[in-house]
Design a protein around this motif. Structure first.
Motif, PDB file in Angstrom:
ATOM      1  N   ARG A   1       0.835  -1.199   0.000  1.00  0.00           N
ATOM      2  CA  ARG A   1       0.000   0.000   0.000  1.00  0.00           C
ATOM      3  C   ARG A   1       0.867   1.245   0.000  1.00  0.00           C
ATOM      4  NH1 ARG A   1      -2.473  -0.062   6.168  1.00  0.00           N
ATOM      5  NH2 ARG A   1      -0.463  -0.100   7.276  1.00  0.00           N
TER       6      ARG A   1
ATOM      7  N   PHE B   1      -3.307   3.802   1.224  1.00  0.00           N
ATOM      8  CA  PHE B   1      -4.112   3.430   0.065  1.00  0.00           C
ATOM      9  C   PHE B   1      -3.574   2.166  -0.595  1.00  0.00           C
ATOM     10  CE2 PHE B   1      -4.545   8.040   0.481  1.00  0.00           C
ATOM     11  CZ  PHE B   1      -5.927   8.162   0.507  1.00  0.00           C
ATOM     12  N   GLU B   2      -4.499   1.241  -0.842  1.00  0.00           N
ATOM     13  CA  GLU B   2      -4.169   0.080  -1.650  1.00  0.00           C
ATOM     14  C   GLU B   2      -4.326   0.446  -3.124  1.00  0.00           C
ATOM     15  OE1 GLU B   2      -6.672  -3.065  -0.346  1.00  0.00           O
ATOM     16  OE2 GLU B   2      -5.762  -3.180   1.653  1.00  0.00           O
TER      17      GLU B   2
ATOM     18  N   GLN C   1      -7.359   2.404  -4.872  1.00  0.00           N
ATOM     19  CA  GLN C   1      -8.152   3.059  -3.835  1.00  0.00           C
ATOM     20  C   GLN C   1      -7.784   4.526  -3.708  1.00  0.00           C
ATOM     21  OE1 GLN C   1      -7.288   1.875   0.223  1.00  0.00           O
ATOM     22  NE2 GLN C   1      -9.459   2.021   0.791  1.00  0.00           N
TER      23      GLN C   1
ATOM     24  N   ASN D   1     -14.856   8.826  -5.327  1.00  0.00           N
ATOM     25  CA  ASN D   1     -13.695   8.005  -4.994  1.00  0.00           C
ATOM     26  C   ASN D   1     -12.598   8.796  -4.304  1.00  0.00           C
ATOM     27  OD1 ASN D   1     -12.524   5.371  -5.023  1.00  0.00           O
ATOM     28  ND2 ASN D   1     -11.129   6.022  -6.648  1.00  0.00           N
TER      29      ASN D   1
END
Length: 214
Positions: free
Chosen positions: A77, A103-104, A107, A130
């Motif tokens: 991540r 954040f992955e 994402q 998002n």
């Protein structure tokens, strides 16, 4: 930019216009790349090189806040990195909020840039579902942002993002500028990581050599 001159005999006024937008963009890009190369190469660490790039971009473009995200390969991540520009109280608060995120791939804004390996622009945080930090960004008076990948040897190592208080539609010239800066930073990061690895291993090799001599 416009210049004008009159003609007394014909009672006319001639106006000549020159579009300097593209020229100005090239000047900013050239100066940024030159400054990033010179100053980031003198940085003591990868984080310092990233901070220099963020600061120079904000200074030359007028965007008020920049943030970096470093790839934690073991965790899979993006984790918070250094920032630039949080001088106002509301921006310091937003920076602290960002430090609570990771954040992955795919994402949020940084994760989307990671997945696509290309810059992404958000013209209005209030209309992008998002963008996970939208409420916090709007509370800080921020309206528009974009991010770009930092690649080293064709591998993503970081994402840099920038924010502005005014609403801006996507600007291809600005994305070209930041992409050039990101590419230069990626080159610097490769060199800095190599230097850091050598500094970490040098004492161990020195100890082994000394033991062998004894």
């Amino acid at each position: 930019m416009f210049s004008a001159h009159s003609t007394a005999d014909e009672e006319l006024l001639y106006v000549v216009g020159h579009d300097i937008t593209e020229r100005r963009a090239r000047e900013v890009q050239g100066r940024l790349l030159q400054d990033v190369t010179a100053q980031a190469n003198e940085a003591d660490s990868v984080d310092e090189a990233l901070r220099i790039a963020l600061r120079l971009f904000c200074r030359l473009t007028g965007w008020c806040f920049g943030k970096s995200w470093r790839l934690d390969a073991d965790a899979g991540r993006l984790v918070p990195g250094v920032s630039c520009g949080p001088t106002a109280a509301e921006l310091r608060t937003f920076d602290e909020v960002c430090d609570g995120f990771a954040f992955e791939i795919g994402q949020g804004l940084p994760g989307q840039v990671w997945e696509g390996r290309a810059p992404k622009w958000i013209p209005d945080f209030g209309r992008d579902e998002n963008f996970l930090r939208a409420r916090h960004a709007l509370d800080a008076g921020l309206r528009t942002g974009f991010a770009a990948p930092v690649l080293a040897d064709d591998e993503l190592v970081a994402v840099i993002e920038f924010f502005a208080r005014e609403r801006h539609e996507e600007d291809a010239r600005l994305l070209d500028i930041v992409s050039g800066v990101a590419a230069q930073v990626g080159t610097v990061i490769v060199r800095k990581e190599t230097e850091e690895a050598l500094r970490e291993t040098e004492p161990r090799f020195r100890s082994i050599a000394q033991s062998a001599t004894e």
